[in-house]
Design a protein around this motif. Sequence first.
Motif, PDB file in Angstrom:
ATOM      1  N   GLY A 163       0.866  -0.641  -0.106  1.00 50.05           N
ATOM      2  CA  GLY A 163      -0.128   0.231  -0.229  1.00 50.05           C
ATOM      3  C   GLY A 163       0.493   0.784  -0.569  1.00 50.05           C
ATOM      4  N   ALA A 164       0.085   2.273   0.159  1.00 52.69           N
ATOM      5  CA  ALA A 164       0.495   3.923  -0.088  1.00 52.69           C
ATOM      6  C   ALA A 164       1.172   4.036   0.869  1.00 52.69           C
ATOM      7  CB  ALA A 164      -0.139   4.954  -0.566  1.00 52.69           C
ATOM      8  N   ASN A 165       1.633   3.896   2.221  1.00 51.53           N
ATOM      9  CA  ASN A 165       2.081   4.388   3.439  1.00 51.53           C
ATOM     10  C   ASN A 165       2.673   2.972   3.612  1.00 51.53           C
ATOM     11  OD1 ASN A 165       0.031   5.733   3.197  1.00 51.53           O
ATOM     12  ND2 ASN A 165      -0.443   5.648   5.008  1.00 51.53           N
ATOM     13  N   ASP A 166       3.780   2.263   2.972  1.00 51.73           N
ATOM     14  CA  ASP A 166       3.942   0.780   3.214  1.00 51.73           C
ATOM     15  C   ASP A 166       5.538   1.671   3.085  1.00 51.73           C
ATOM     16  OD1 ASP A 166       6.450  -1.378   3.402  1.00 51.73           O
ATOM     17  OD2 ASP A 166       5.113  -2.853   2.032  1.00 51.73           O
ATOM     18  N   TRP A 167       6.429   1.792   4.639  1.00 55.08           N
ATOM     19  CA  TRP A 167       7.696   3.039   3.902  1.00 55.08           C
ATOM     20  C   TRP A 167       8.946   1.936   4.299  1.00 55.08           C
ATOM     21  CZ3 TRP A 167      10.580   6.662   3.733  1.00 55.08           C
ATOM     22  CH2 TRP A 167      11.439   6.419   4.673  1.00 55.08           C
ATOM     23  N   ALA A 168       8.462   0.650   4.257  1.00 52.98           N
ATOM     24  CA  ALA A 168       9.482  -0.294   4.339  1.00 52.98           C
ATOM     25  C   ALA A 168       9.701  -0.197   3.041  1.00 52.98           C
ATOM     26  CB  ALA A 168       9.577  -1.886   4.742  1.00 52.98           C
ATOM     27  N   ALA A 169       8.584  -0.391   2.137  1.00 51.97           N
ATOM     28  CA  ALA A 169       9.040  -0.649  -0.097  1.00 51.97           C
ATOM     29  C   ALA A 169       8.860   0.500   0.117  1.00 51.97           C
ATOM     30  CB  ALA A 169       7.133  -0.997  -0.005  1.00 51.97           C
ATOM     31  N   ALA A 170       9.311   1.799   0.148  1.00 52.10           N
ATOM     32  CA  ALA A 170       8.957   3.043  -0.321  1.00 52.10           C
ATOM     33  C   ALA A 170      10.434   3.515   0.144  1.00 52.10           C
ATOM     34  CB  ALA A 170       8.068   4.341   0.236  1.00 52.10           C
ATOM     35  N   ALA A 171      10.995   2.853   1.456  1.00 50.10           N
ATOM     36  CA  ALA A 171      12.984   3.042   1.558  1.00 50.10           C
ATOM     37  C   ALA A 171      13.520   2.379   0.744  1.00 50.10           C
ATOM     38  CB  ALA A 171      12.601   2.794   3.059  1.00 50.10           C
ATOM     39  N   GLU A 172      12.802   1.072   0.361  1.00 47.73           N
ATOM     40  CA  GLU A 172      13.697   0.995  -1.002  1.00 47.73           C
ATOM     41  C   GLU A 172      13.756   1.061  -2.816  1.00 47.73           C
ATOM     42  OE1 GLU A 172      13.081  -3.973   0.945  1.00 47.73           O
ATOM     43  OE2 GLU A 172      11.819  -3.814  -0.646  1.00 47.73           O
ATOM     44  N   ARG A 173      12.658   1.597  -2.547  1.00 45.44           N
ATOM     45  CA  ARG A 173      12.158   2.196  -3.839  1.00 45.44           C
ATOM     46  C   ARG A 173      13.328   3.746  -3.988  1.00 45.44           C
ATOM     47  NH1 ARG A 173       6.519   0.941  -2.920  1.00 45.44           N
ATOM     48  NH2 ARG A 173       6.013   3.151  -2.084  1.00 45.44           N
ATOM     49  N   ALA A 174      13.500   4.223  -2.623  1.00 42.24           N
ATOM     50  CA  ALA A 174      14.485   5.495  -2.061  1.00 42.24           C
ATOM     51  C   ALA A 174      15.734   5.328  -2.301  1.00 42.24           C
ATOM     52  CB  ALA A 174      13.878   6.390  -1.620  1.00 42.24           C
ATOM     53  N   GLY A 175      15.821   4.274  -1.859  1.00 41.88           N
ATOM     54  CA  GLY A 175      17.352   3.837  -1.235  1.00 41.88           C
ATOM     55  C   GLY A 175      18.158   3.416  -3.217  1.00 41.88           C
ATOM     56  N   TRP A 190       8.921   5.561  20.499  1.00 36.21           N
ATOM     57  CA  TRP A 190       9.313   7.562  20.321  1.00 36.21           C
ATOM     58  C   TRP A 190       9.210   7.255  18.389  1.00 36.21           C
ATOM     59  CZ3 TRP A 190       8.912  10.306  23.019  1.00 36.21           C
ATOM     60  CH2 TRP A 190       9.688  10.551  24.521  1.00 36.21           C
ATOM     61  N   TRP A 191       8.611   8.481  17.391  1.00 41.47           N
ATOM     62  CA  TRP A 191       8.990   8.536  16.270  1.00 41.47           C
ATOM     63  C   TRP A 191       9.857   8.066  15.808  1.00 41.47           C
ATOM     64  CZ3 TRP A 191       5.283  13.379  15.534  1.00 41.47           C
ATOM     65  CH2 TRP A 191       4.247  13.360  15.778  1.00 41.47           C
ATOM     66  N   GLY A 192      10.032   7.094  14.853  1.00 42.66           N
ATOM     67  CA  GLY A 192      11.492   7.329  13.762  1.00 42.66           C
ATOM     68  C   GLY A 192      12.012   5.943  14.656  1.00 42.66           C
ATOM     69  N   GLY A 193      11.661   5.549  16.018  1.00 42.04           N
ATOM     70  CA  GLY A 193      12.282   4.382  16.683  1.00 42.04           C
ATOM     71  C   GLY A 193      11.978   3.369  16.300  1.00 42.04           C
ATOM     72  N   ASN A 194      10.962   2.310  16.978  1.00 46.43           N
ATOM     73  CA  ASN A 194      10.102   1.102  15.971  1.00 46.43           C
ATOM     74  C   ASN A 194      10.722   1.172  14.327  1.00 46.43           C
ATOM     75  OD1 ASN A 194       8.779  -0.960  16.262  1.00 46.43           O
ATOM     76  ND2 ASN A 194       7.105   0.171  17.464  1.00 46.43           N
ATOM     77  N   LEU A 195      11.947   0.258  15.169  1.00 44.84           N
ATOM     78  CA  LEU A 195      12.212  -1.017  13.592  1.00 44.84           C
ATOM     79  C   LEU A 195      12.132  -2.564  14.173  1.00 44.84           C
ATOM     80  CD1 LEU A 195      15.603   1.336  12.941  1.00 44.84           C
ATOM     81  CD2 LEU A 195      14.322   0.236  12.059  1.00 44.84           C
ATOM     82  N   MET A 196      10.747  -3.095  14.819  1.00 51.66           N
ATOM     83  CA  MET A 196      11.210  -4.222  14.949  1.00 51.66           C
ATOM     84  C   MET A 196      10.746  -4.971  13.890  1.00 51.66           C
ATOM     85  SD  MET A 196       8.169  -3.607  18.663  1.00 51.66           S
ATOM     86  CE  MET A 196       7.708  -5.199  18.436  1.00 51.66           C
ATOM     87  N   GLY A 197       9.680  -4.460  13.491  1.00 53.05           N
ATOM     88  CA  GLY A 197       9.508  -4.502  11.640  1.00 53.05           C
ATOM     89  C   GLY A 197      10.716  -4.846  10.901  1.00 53.05           C
ATOM     90  N   VAL A 198      11.493  -4.744  11.319  1.00 53.68           N
ATOM     91  CA  VAL A 198      12.733  -5.538  10.379  1.00 53.68           C
ATOM     92  C   VAL A 198      13.830  -6.461  10.726  1.00 53.68           C
ATOM     93  CG1 VAL A 198      15.189  -5.522  10.506  1.00 53.68           C
ATOM     94  CG2 VAL A 198      14.484  -3.189  10.659  1.00 53.68           C
ATOM     95  N   ARG A 199      13.163  -7.737  11.414  1.00 57.97           N
ATOM     96  CA  ARG A 199      13.452  -8.987  11.433  1.00 57.97           C
ATOM     97  C   ARG A 199      12.572  -9.780  10.999  1.00 57.97           C
ATOM     98  NH1 ARG A 199      15.588 -11.631  15.724  1.00 57.97           N
ATOM     99  NH2 ARG A 199      14.983  -9.752  17.552  1.00 57.97           N
TER     100      ARG A 199
END
Length: 835
Positions: free
Chosen positions: A425-437, A463-472
Amino acid sequence: MPATLSYAVPSRWDGGFIGNMAVLADDAALNGWTVAFDAGFEITNLWGAEIVSRVGTHYVLRNLGWNAAVPPGGTASFGFQAAGADSTARGLALNGETQGGEPPAPPATPLAITVADAAIEEGQAGTRELVFTVTLDRPAAGSVTVDYATADGTALAGQDYVATQGRLTFAPGETSRTIRVTVTGDAAVEADEALLLRLSSPVGATLADAEAIGTIRNDDVAPPAPLPSLSVGDASVAEGDPGHGGPGGGGAAEGFLSTAGNQIVDAAGQAVKIAGVNWFGLESTNFAPHGLWARGYREMMDQMKAEGFNTIRLPFSSELLHTTAAPNGIDFSKNADLQGLSGLQVMDRIIDYAGEIGLRIILDHHRSSAGAGTSGSGLWYEGSHTEAQWIADWTMLAARYAGDATVIGADLHNEPYNGSWGGGGANDWAAAAERAGNAVLASNPDWLIFVEGVGSHQGENYWWGGNLMGVRDRPIVLDVADKLVYSAHDYPNSIFAQPWFQQAGWEAQLTAKFDQMWGYIYREGIAPVFLGEFGSKLQDAKDLAWLDRITAYLAGDLDADGSIDIPAGQQGMSWTWWSWNPNSGDTGGILADDWTTVIAAKVERLEPLQFDLGDLPQDGGTAGDANRLSFTVTLSAASDNAVLVDYATVAGTAGAADFAPASGTLRFEPGETSKIVTVAVTADTLAEADETLSLVLSNPRGATAGDMSGTGTILDDDGTTTPPVTPPVTPPVTPPPGEGGLEAAFSLTSSWSTGFQGGVAVVNHGPAAVQGWQLRLDMPYEITQIWNAEIVARDAEGYVIRNVAWNGALGDEATVSFGFLGAGTVDATQIDILF
């Protein structure tokens, strides 16, 4: 008994509070539960439950998936943060059954006494009074007393001040009293001195702050010392050949950083650490780093370097890259070389000077529109600022700073707290970060890509920007290996009273909290971790405990046992403190409000985490002085005050084609006696005589003029050849494309409603090498920004554009490219290129 619901308010402050509710099952289990109540407050943060509806003042909340089932006699709890003075929840109902309502009144807090620091100019004779103010936090119904006494610090009783002791009484209703200490003046030139005022034995109140520092400021001035003299020496360097970095060679990526496991490494594979500070303002409507109204940017950056920081995280906005508004909030008498520049050009100057003094830069897309804080949408796109534009902006910046190892990478977006980690979806930050990166790395494969966390993942808020639990379960995968760094943000209790700070024994649980949210990525060797923001005013006791824990964790104490857990030769996690600026309302700055004084308590806490990046090359090439003239400017003796001098290159037998002109101002801090000015030399293969230029000093401030001119000699290293025979003059012939000579092609990189980004590739089809190129770019569009080339002239048909100093030489079948931003709705058929 029936199932019951309880409600308590464990914490309050002006304008808000924390509320906790608990559902207690009776003899039968609960399979799902719903809570309803009426309230005059607004829930601003919620954990352990979700809001079903809110109509007017009526809330309906229900369980989450993981706490729906409550066994017989069991409990399910949830909590929330709310805004409002009235914490009452009326008409409490559990699964439709009415419950009791009013929360218990908080226990009365005792009166608190504080004493504030004081300061006074000493005076050269007689006496003055140092006045301390003692306050009660609120009026008392009866009298309150407290004893006081002075004690020596660097100031001595009987010599610098008169010892004082006694008892202070607050009458009913009084909240402020003063204690006066007599100070003795003298004419001695000395450091500021300090004494202590201590409170004790309070009656009717408690001591919140029992000790104050009284500073006796020296106001005596030593007679001026003779001024030192300034001189500049001569310099020489071998010219070199195009495509090589002088003796030893060296590829274009040697000065850049990469990753190996959980380490950031240099080009030699040695582990390094980013240890920096955030300097905000380019993202604001000033379109310039803050504080330039008070000081020069070079002076502040020199101070950052002197305090041990090796990197600046530099926030910017999308609007900065497209606005026609001029930067503001700059005192141009202190920043003369910023006069008339755009915001992006101001960024260029910051990056250029960082490279000169050995600082690195991380560019941080902080928000879309210009303003304060992160984007209001909590996303990397907002309103007219689309994701496509965000990616195009990053691509442009990556190309603009390609080859310059001063800029080490892209922090793709600050605090995407409303993004999801995965899920599509449009708000999938992980996917957007890959596109931009991947787009950034396609334009500049040397950068690190910093990817921040979100605000919530699988019901866990952080904290905003601090939750990286999804990386696993959903790691970021980039097309270029060894360039990914995960970036977290973490803050203490004073920034927001998070629930984990309110639990019993919370200090002992902090390390586990860091590990759960972002630290596991480093501990398990998944990737490097960069703590891009953390900071505090250090005025809250909980903040100090948090800072002790987080700095130990960053240093490598991963289990809070007091010992370092990382292997020898490796580095702990990288970081940048928030912030350099004192005008951060949440944390304050490394600098005090005068934009000059360093807050020592903060720097001392960070000192064990500092790291010296040393002499990593700043231009992406080989370390050393190849292809650069290095002039040494010296003071005959160290000065107690700053010394400044202007410098500029002056052509001699070496002209514009032989070196890049350089000019600026050198600043010698107290104690410094030597500075280096480097001048880039343009390599060629021509056999010619040695060539010279001059570096001329002028306008010394704080020193006298000595030898103010140095000669730079460019030594020819191409040997001698027989002068060529001049052939008969024949009319010039333009070869067909692809059969010889220069050819250029335009490509449209991206476009939007009001502009576009384009690129031009210039190819030399030979057979002869080209030493400099120039072309016409005819089109009906205005160029608003250009990189890797410069505009010579403009007329009604278009532009004349030529190479910059470093990309004019083109061998047979060699290619260079440049890019630009244009204004208007683009039609590529209207763009023509002519030589």
